[in-house]
Design a protein around this motif. Sequence first.
Motif, PDB file in Angstrom:
ATOM      1  N   ALA B 276       0.825  -1.210   0.000  1.00 50.50           N
ATOM      2  CA  ALA B 276       0.000   0.000   0.000  1.00 50.50           C
ATOM      3  C   ALA B 276       0.860   1.261   0.000  1.00 50.50           C
ATOM      4  O   ALA B 276       0.390   2.336  -0.343  1.00 50.50           O
ATOM      5  N   ARG B 277       2.118   1.118   0.396  1.00 47.96           N
ATOM      6  CA  ARG B 277       2.983   2.297   0.415  1.00 47.96           C
ATOM      7  C   ARG B 277       3.737   2.473  -0.895  1.00 47.96           C
ATOM      8  O   ARG B 277       4.553   3.375  -1.021  1.00 47.96           O
ATOM      9  N   SER B 278       3.476   1.627  -1.856  1.00 45.33           N
ATOM     10  CA  SER B 278       4.053   1.804  -3.183  1.00 45.33           C
ATOM     11  C   SER B 278       3.088   2.651  -4.020  1.00 45.33           C
ATOM     12  O   SER B 278       1.883   2.410  -4.041  1.00 45.33           O
ATOM     13  N   THR B 279       3.614   3.659  -4.691  1.00 45.41           N
ATOM     14  CA  THR B 279       2.749   4.594  -5.422  1.00 45.41           C
ATOM     15  C   THR B 279       2.778   4.351  -6.928  1.00 45.41           C
ATOM     16  O   THR B 279       2.367   5.208  -7.699  1.00 45.41           O
ATOM     17  N   VAL B 280       3.267   3.167  -7.336  1.00 45.51           N
ATOM     18  CA  VAL B 280       3.505   2.922  -8.758  1.00 45.51           C
ATOM     19  C   VAL B 280       2.252   3.178  -9.615  1.00 45.51           C
ATOM     20  O   VAL B 280       2.316   3.842 -10.648  1.00 45.51           O
ATOM     21  N   VAL B 281       1.102   2.697  -9.149  1.00 49.46           N
ATOM     22  CA  VAL B 281      -0.119   2.855  -9.938  1.00 49.46           C
ATOM     23  C   VAL B 281      -0.609   4.303  -9.905  1.00 49.46           C
ATOM     24  O   VAL B 281      -1.031   4.860 -10.917  1.00 49.46           O
ATOM     25  N   GLU B 282      -0.512   4.927  -8.720  1.00 46.13           N
ATOM     26  CA  GLU B 282      -0.871   6.346  -8.604  1.00 46.13           C
ATOM     27  C   GLU B 282      -0.052   7.205  -9.550  1.00 46.13           C
ATOM     28  O   GLU B 282      -0.546   8.172 -10.114  1.00 46.13           O
ATOM     29  N   GLN B 283       1.240   6.864  -9.668  1.00 45.80           N
ATOM     30  CA  GLN B 283       2.111   7.653 -10.537  1.00 45.80           C
ATOM     31  C   GLN B 283       1.582   7.657 -11.968  1.00 45.80           C
ATOM     32  O   GLN B 283       1.643   8.676 -12.644  1.00 45.80           O
ATOM     33  N   VAL B 284       1.059   6.515 -12.409  1.00 40.19           N
ATOM     34  CA  VAL B 284       0.526   6.451 -13.770  1.00 40.19           C
ATOM     35  C   VAL B 284      -0.699   7.358 -13.901  1.00 40.19           C
ATOM     36  O   VAL B 284      -0.824   8.140 -14.841  1.00 40.19           O
ATOM     37  N   THR B 285      -1.609   7.275 -12.927  1.00 43.99           N
ATOM     38  CA  THR B 285      -2.800   8.130 -12.937  1.00 43.99           C
ATOM     39  C   THR B 285      -2.394   9.601 -12.912  1.00 43.99           C
ATOM     40  O   THR B 285      -2.899  10.415 -13.681  1.00 43.99           O
ATOM     41  N   ASN B 286      -1.481   9.932 -12.003  1.00 42.91           N
ATOM     42  CA  ASN B 286      -1.046  11.316 -11.874  1.00 42.91           C
ATOM     43  C   ASN B 286      -0.339  11.807 -13.132  1.00 42.91           C
ATOM     44  O   ASN B 286      -0.374  13.002 -13.438  1.00 42.91           O
ATOM     45  N   GLY B 287       0.288  10.883 -13.846  1.00 41.36           N
ATOM     46  CA  GLY B 287       0.984  11.252 -15.072  1.00 41.36           C
ATOM     47  C   GLY B 287       0.041  11.908 -16.067  1.00 41.36           C
ATOM     48  O   GLY B 287       0.392  12.892 -16.717  1.00 41.36           O
ATOM     49  N   VAL B 288      -1.172  11.377 -16.184  1.00 44.01           N
ATOM     50  CA  VAL B 288      -2.135  11.953 -17.119  1.00 44.01           C
ATOM     51  C   VAL B 288      -2.504  13.369 -16.671  1.00 44.01           C
ATOM     52  O   VAL B 288      -2.516  14.311 -17.466  1.00 44.01           O
ATOM     53  N   SER B 289      -2.762  13.555 -15.384  1.00 41.86           N
ATOM     54  CA  SER B 289      -3.146  14.885 -14.882  1.00 41.86           C
ATOM     55  C   SER B 289      -2.027  15.897 -15.101  1.00 41.86           C
ATOM     56  O   SER B 289      -2.279  17.033 -15.514  1.00 41.86           O
ATOM     57  N   VAL B 290      -0.799  15.478 -14.811  1.00 39.75           N
ATOM     58  CA  VAL B 290       0.332  16.403 -14.945  1.00 39.75           C
ATOM     59  C   VAL B 290       0.553  16.759 -16.415  1.00 39.75           C
ATOM     60  O   VAL B 290       0.820  17.911 -16.751  1.00 39.75           O
ATOM     61  N   ARG B 291       0.406  15.786 -17.291  1.00 37.72           N
ATOM     62  CA  ARG B 291       0.594  16.073 -18.726  1.00 37.72           C
ATOM     63  C   ARG B 291      -0.538  16.925 -19.262  1.00 37.72           C
ATOM     64  O   ARG B 291      -0.338  17.755 -20.141  1.00 37.72           O
TER      65      ARG B 291
END
Lengths: 207, 313
Positions: B276-291
Amino acid sequence: MHARKHADGERPDQRRAVLEGPEIDRALTRIAHEILERTKGGDDLTLLGIRTGGVPLARRLAERIERVERRPVPCGALDITMYRDDLRLAPARALGRTEIPPEGVDGRVVVLVDDVLFSGRTVRAALDALNDLGRPRAVQLAVLVDRGHRELPIRADYVGKNLPTSLRESVSVLLEELHGRDAVLIGPAKPRPGAAEPAAAAPEGGR
Amino acid sequence: MRHLLSAGDLTRDEALLILDTARELAQVGERSVKKLPTLRGRTVVNLFYEDSTRTRISFEAAAKRMSADVINFSARGSSVSKGESLKDTALTLQAMGADGVVIRHSASGAARRLAEWVDGAVVNAGDGTHEHPTQALLDAFTMRERMGRLEGLRVAVVGDIRHSRVARSNVLLLNTLGAEVTLVAPPTLLPVSVDAWPCEVSYDFDEVLPKSDVVMMLRVQAERMNASFFPSAREYSRRYGLTAERFARMADHAIVMHPGPMIRGMEISAEVADSARSTVVEQVTNGVSVRMAVLYLLLGGAIQGPGHQGETR
């Protein structure tokens, strides 16, 4: 959206107040009652303030309606930046937060709230934004000041004050929550954004 | 801001504007209609000279969520495989009216060269071992959302720093935003110029680990390795891999990040990657928002530059 807001205190001598705190209070109380009357007691009512000026006004209307009806009225905020039709006339603007109450907008009677109704373009953008958020049963519009000069077929359902103005004037609404005092001021207009002043990315608050 | 070529070009205010904008745009991903009309009529070209799934799809999703037209151009099976130069490809895209070009290239500096040739905005989506600014932005966004701040955050970046554009962009951006970065790698996997980077360097993962708020693991880029940089995968994994045993020694609030693609069992163990402390999947989601935020800020307003001046509607 053509004449931009003046920062509070800027050129104060050129602006005169046409509405002061107590008159604004009375106008909002009247609008709150009109909303209750028109929506037959406010069933399924949701108030959405258009950023930035409309948000505190929506909250004040919700408080007044809650006081009369003794039940909570969902109240949120709508940021319409991404739906504006003049985005390409100025550098990209910072976004505000859209806050939709947990009840959502589907099947609700949504009252959009803004401070000044001018060209109608902001409201057009708000209707588009709302359309992407869900399907309200009905959408109505409440404004504190209608200054005329519509460029689109849009009218308000609830108006605090009709304020005939010239295009050479600007209308600024000051609100306690944002500017420290309540007042509606009229002053000389600033140049249209995109025409002479491309960097006019001032926040909402008066038009 | 006309292009996004290097994370080091961003001022603190510009970087925070991108992160704040991304936070607002993240809401769009939660709505039933995941679409904004903002970039209607704008054309974004994804120019990918290097294989990439995640970054290309992420940029494509971001552009489409804002109603831009997206043209995907990959080097394989195109005029590039017939020998066309980057400049000629760029001029072709220019002639087709691209408002923005997202470029991934194996040569460091390709994005900056491209920016000299085209009128539209250029976004660097990874150039060789140089930079990958949107990855750094999405990493910073993820840290800020998870930890609530960036100022004073202690970030360990572990692994193949030498071949990593992600590491360089992260060091530059996190330094601008006030976080403290420590690079952890064997000496052979550190770049020659690392002394000049605004960060600390350590060879000892176990020493850095308990003091870190964020542990970012990097993939060992076998495809860029032209010599042997460590004796064996097993030895690398033993000294620099984030195993369950090391994970247990991390601070309780600390998070684990990975820009992907992960090699499970090499730099990160499977149970750490899935925790649960790994953010790997969140990073992908956040990638779309940041782009989305980057494309909006570059293309959403009046575009300054030749060919676009005085655009009115």
